[in-house]
Design an enzyme around this catalytic site. Structure first.
Site, mmCIF file in Angstrom:
data_model
loop_
_atom_site.group_PDB
_atom_site.id
_atom_site.type_symbol
_atom_site.label_atom_id
_atom_site.label_comp_id
_atom_site.label_asym_id
_atom_site.label_seq_id
_atom_site.Cartn_x
_atom_site.Cartn_y
_atom_site.Cartn_z
ATOM 1 N N LYS B 78 0.852 -1.199 0.000
ATOM 2 C CA LYS B 78 0.000 0.000 0.000
ATOM 3 C C LYS B 78 0.882 1.242 0.000
ATOM 4 O O LYS B 78 1.865 1.303 0.756
ATOM 5 C CB LYS B 78 -0.903 -0.016 1.244
ATOM 6 C CG LYS B 78 -1.980 1.078 1.261
ATOM 7 C CD LYS B 78 -2.874 0.977 2.496
ATOM 8 C CE LYS B 78 -4.023 1.995 2.467
ATOM 9 N NZ LYS B 78 -4.894 1.911 3.650
ATOM 10 N N SER B 157 -9.971 2.129 2.383
ATOM 11 C CA SER B 157 -9.024 2.842 1.564
ATOM 12 C C SER B 157 -8.014 1.954 0.841
ATOM 13 O O SER B 157 -7.457 2.368 -0.165
ATOM 14 C CB SER B 157 -8.239 3.821 2.439
ATOM 15 O OG SER B 157 -7.420 3.139 3.380
ATOM 16 N N SER B 181 -10.472 -0.031 6.602
ATOM 17 C CA SER B 181 -9.791 0.083 5.314
ATOM 18 C C SER B 181 -9.133 -1.200 4.824
ATOM 19 O O SER B 181 -8.661 -1.248 3.682
ATOM 20 C CB SER B 181 -8.733 1.183 5.367
ATOM 21 O OG SER B 181 -9.337 2.444 5.307
#
Lengths: 485, 494
Positions: B78, B157, B181
């Site tokens: 990420k 997210s 997320s």
């Protein structure tokens, strides 16, 4: 001895509280491992945390916590077992995180007391409201480039103690005494070097005026007062400014003002309405700080003898005056020096020599005690020679000057130069006879009542004996011979 | 060789050990697949050259008998984790071009165990969002579609991470979870994802959103693979004062899936009005599976659940408003080109650098911390947070773990819910409570809804008890036998 100011409408009283920022003596910063050394090249002592790079996290420096506890104990303050670091949010280029990590609602140190010594010899207690730990900001530099400002982050993240007093101070003299005493205590504790010129100790002054005993007035906060002298001048100026406004029927605006040391005035920086909303909240990157009673006690055990205690001990143990004691305890090193000199010696004589001779010549040469060419043991040796009549006090001053110049021991100088006092009355008597024989006119004048000429005869004898004659013996023999016929 | 991308991590590790293929081949297969799936926009920075070099090193280590626990396994990282020498943006314009000179603790731990990084995965800007649509680099697309063929959100997210794992272009991925997320994207993409206990993984070097909630975790296609990745990521870090100084358990030994005798709590407050029937049904199915496995089902109450979301949307923005103050254009990242003075520089830099959602949350956060509102919002929210946490503590007196849906819907079409921020925030209604309490929670795929989109079940454990979470997740995984593939992959295969 509160100082009152005479205005047109009568006397006014000043009500003053101080906030002192003291940089903590520690090798590394409050939340990072970067060095805190003063005077390094710009931006060479900056860790990723100090520069607030993305994802960086603060880790509390435990030594700084000890230093804060030590300071709190030295200020006779309550140490809080739990304290909390909070974020004080505002934007400035030398504040990389966009917030300063500080303590707000729960400081590490609570209420305490500082005793200040006033010029008239009295002592007054000033309350300490709190002491908390916080990060210092970096430095913005605006004068290096016509259109750019530079930022130096070396100081960013250094640990500061903010020490807040109660509004117990009543004038510039008390403010100066407070600041001096606080600095002395911090230096004794080894928690702040107290160098206001280098900025490692900075003061903000809160001041208002009122009719003696009346209700509190509106206060102004004065920033940027960076010496004891500046504090006194700023208070004097600001108090008169406020009194003038009030006597003209005006009102004081609560505001932050800046001391301008060049013009000797304070000027408005920002009003209460313009004051920042710092949006304090507990820093989620740090857990609440716990200090156990055991930790507090183990730190207490390492505290040095503090100035006030030392002062009273000097008066009792050595029989010194308040003044001499105060001068000697002003610095820990000075007090230690004195105690070495006084060891096995007459303490009052030792105090005189340290204060008048040693500090006198060091001052004249702009030297610190640590740079003294004469060690405490050496000065003690000199005083021993006076006490056992090896040399006279007068000769001792010459010997001291020689010691200061050469770094040699007193006994070596006395030996080398043959300065040992002559106490042999036979030898002195011979010289006395010689002087009397050489000065028949003066002898006649003396005998006819000109007593003042006695000094002339002493001088002549001493001159002939290069000052080495025992003064008491000279006096006695002269009196006998001059008056005896 | 395309079947290499369908292996599990555990399977790939066996294959590497047996010399069935090399790490280089495994990595190349994923790079090829990534190239073919470029339209999903999973990676904002591709690091294929680095990946191949890492893979070559991995092969050498394995040949020398020094292979690490995840040696040669290609993962997506990420783009919230700072990676040394590789641009790290948090998918924000304000950090575009920022190349960290340091490695986050989580990625450093993974690299130490031999992980290969394929690229930096897309996310909602600064991890603020539930659909990956706030990314400055364009939204990521879910490989799952319905018959309408519309592009759907992978969730957020950590959308890029979840989509990459679902699309078989990464074997696993790191994520972060502040209010859901990891779990919500895992549910939307038909894969597993775990947010461990707050403090289990270091936050050092991870771009901060809301410090008291942010926690790194991971995605993979199996529960076992998640256990493998998390084991390598986790551990105490003295550089993070909120990281826990406690040993990392051997998560792999908790994968028996034997739930006999375990008490499974079913929180009644999670039965919300208007919950889609498919989700309700899957939840019931999950309960039946665990019952069949010998677990005892207990009804529990978490009475403050309804306050979790509003409270979260006070605390998270408050912390974010302060955490994002450092992006001021002074030291790194974007600095607006033209400005007359300092304030203008700040305003323009932050005005141009941050997207709308970021600005919204900074404003909310600034408001709730400001004088006169602090007690009514922030302090109150902290008190409620404590009550939410106490709810869980009480529930765990009656049960060992909680079972609930992960999200209130399946993956929605990109652009939906964009008209009203609160609608978007409601996506996190089932995930936020565990975040507020700092508890470990995992989403495992349970089945498909009537549109053919995956749905996840959420297992919430006691603090520091990821092992029981893994155990129950493994049990559901086995019972659900979720083998469906995203339509985009089926299309390609055909």
């Amino acid at each position: 001895m509160a100082q009152l100011i005479q205005g047109e409408t009568g006397e006014w009283e000043m009500v003053i509280g101080m906030e002192v920022h003291a940089q903590v003596i520690a090798k590394s910063k409050l939340f990072s491992g970067a060095s805190t050394q003063f005077g390094a090249e710009p931006n060479t002592q900056v860790s990723l945390v100090d520069a607030a790079m993305p994802g960086m996290l603060p880790v509390l420096n435990e030594y700084v916590v000890e230093q804060a506890v030590r300071t709190g104990l030295g200020l006779n303050s309550k140490i809080n077992n739990v304290s909390v670091f909070e974020r004080k949010n505002y934007f400035y280029p030398d504040l990389p995180q966009g917030y300063q990590i500080s303590q707000f609602q729960h400081p590490i140190v609570g209420e305490g007391i500082i005793e200040i010594d006033l010029p008239d010899g009295t002592v007054k207690e000033i309350g300490v409201t709190r002491l908390h730990l916080e990060q210092d900001a970096g430095k913005s530099v605006h004068d290096q480039h016509p259109t750019k400002s530079f930022v130096d982050l070396n100081r960013s993240g250094c640990a500061l103690m903010e020490i807040v007093s109660e509004p117990d101070i009543r004038g510039p003299e008390e403010a100066a005494a407070y600041l001096s005493k606080l600095r002395m205590i911090l230096r004794y504790l080894g928690t702040c070097d107290g160098n206001m010129e280098e900025g490692s100790m900075r003061a903000d002054v809160n001041i208002s005026v009122r009719k003696p005993g009346g209700p509190l007035g509106t206060r102004a906060e004065i920033k940027n007062v960076n010496s004891v002298k500046a504090v006194q001048m700023a208070i004097e100026y600001e108090a008169r400014r406020q009194i003038e406004i009030l006597e003209d029927g005006g009102q004081i605006v609560q505001e932050t003002r800046l001391w301008d040391p060049n013009k000797g005035v304070t000027r408005s920086m920002r009003s209460k309405e313009e004051a920042h909303d710092y949006r304090y909240f507990p820093d989620p990157d740090l857990l609440p700080l716990h200090v156990s009673n055991d930790q507090i006690e183990s730190i207490r055990a390492t505290l040095p003898e503090l100035p006030d205690v030392k002062k009273h001990r000097f008066m009792q143990e050595y029989g010194l005056s308040l003044y001499d004691s105060s001068v000697l305890i002003a610095e820990q090193a000075r007090a230690d020096y004195f105690e070495t000199v006084a060891n096995d010696n007459d303490a009052k004589l030792a105090a005189n020599w340290v204060i008048n001779e040693l500090l006198g010549i060091l001052n004249k040469n702009d030297k610190a005690l640590a740079e003294s060419p004469v060690s405490a043991a050496q000065l003690g040796g000199l005083i021993k020679l006076i006490a056992d009549d090896t040399i006279s006090g007068k000769i001792a001053k010459d010997v001291f000057a020689e010691m200061y110049a050469s770094g040699k021991d007193a006994s070596a100088i006395v030996e080398e130069k043959g300065l040992k006092q002559v106490t042999d009355t036979g030898a002195i008597e011979a010289v006395v006879d010689e002087v009397i024989a050489e000065n028949p006119d003066n002898v006649a004048a003396y005998r006819s009542g000109k007593d003042k000429l006695f000094g002339f005869f002493v001088g002549q004898v001493m001159k002939k004996m290069q000052g080495k004659a025992n003064p008491a013996a000279v006096n006695e023999l002269l009196k006998k011979k001059l008056g005896g016929r | 060789m395309s079947d290499l991308t369908h292996l599990t991590i555990a399977g790939a590790l066996k294959g590497l050990e047996n010399k069935d293929f090399t790490a280089k081949e495994l990595t190349q297969a994923h790079i090829t697949a990534s190239e073919a799936a470029k339209d999903l926009n999973c990676y904002v920075t591709e690091t294929y050259d680095l990946a191949l070099a890492q893979a070559a090193n991995s092969d050498e280590r394995r040949a020398a008998g020094n292979a690490g626990a995840l040696d040669g396994i290609p993962l997506a990282i990420k783009d919230l984790f700072c990676t040394k020498g590789v641009q790290t943006t948090a998918c924000s314009h304000i950090l575009e071009g920022f190349v960290p000179q340091y490695e986050s603790t989580v990625t450093a731990n993974l690299f130490a165990d031999g992980v290969v990084m394929l690229g930096k995965a897309n996310l909602d800007e600064f991890a603020m969002g539930s659909s990956n649509t706030t990314s400055y680099f364009g939204n990521c697309i879910n490989p799952w579609k319905t018959s309408d063929g519309a592009d759907r959100t992978p969730g957020g997210s950590s959308g890029g991470s979840a989509s990459a794992v679902a699309a078989r272009i990464a074997m696993g991925a790191t994520g972060t979870d502040t209010g859901g997320s990891i779990r919500q994207p895992a549910s939307f993409c038909g894969i597993s994802g775990i947010k461990p206990t707050y403090g289990r993984c270091s936050r050092w070097g991870t771009v901060a959103f809301a410090s008291s909630l942010d926690q790194a975790g991971c995605f993979a296609r199996t529960v076992e693979d998640n256990a493998l990745i998390l084991r390598s990521m986790a551990g105490h870090d003295p550089k993070d004062s909120t990281s826990a100084d406690r040993p990392v358990p051997d998560f792999l030994s908790a994968l028996s899936g034997d739930v006999k005798g375990l008490k499974i709590g079913i929180p009644k407050e999670y039965r919300v009005d208007g919950m889609p029937k498919d989700i309700e049904a899957l939840w019931e199915q999950g309960i039946e599976w665990l019952k069949d496995g010998g677990a005892e089902i207990v009804d529990v109450s978490l009475p403050h659940t309804k306050y979790a979301l509003p409270t979260y949307y006070i605390i998270a923005p408050a912390e974010a408003s302060s955490n994002l103050a450092r992006y001021d254009g002074v030291r790194y990242g974007l600095r607006a080109a033209e400005h007359e003075n300092l304030n203008e520089m700040y305003k323009k830099t932050r005005g141009e650098g941050f997207g709308d959602e970021i600005k919204r949350r900074i404003m909310i956060g600034t408001y709730v911390l400001s004088a006169g509102y602090y007690d009514a919002y922030y302090i109150k929210a902290q008190k409620v947070r404590r009550l939410i946490s106490d709810d869980f503590t009480k529930a765990y007196e009656q049960c060992d773990v909680l079972l609930a849906p992960t999200a209130p819907s399946s993956a929605f079409v990109i652009g939906e819910n964009e008209d009203d921020p609160v609608k978007m925030y409601l996506n996190d209604v089932f995930t936020v409570p565990a975040s507020m309490a700092g508890l470990p929670a995992m989403s495992v795929p349970g089945g498909l809804d009537s549109q053919g989109l995956p749905l996840g079940l959420q297992i919430i454990g006691r603090a520091w008890d990821e092992e029981t979470v893994f155990k129950v997740a493994r049990s559901i995984e086995r019972a659900a036998n979720f083998t469906a593939l995203p339509q985009t992959l089926i299309k390609k295969a055909a």
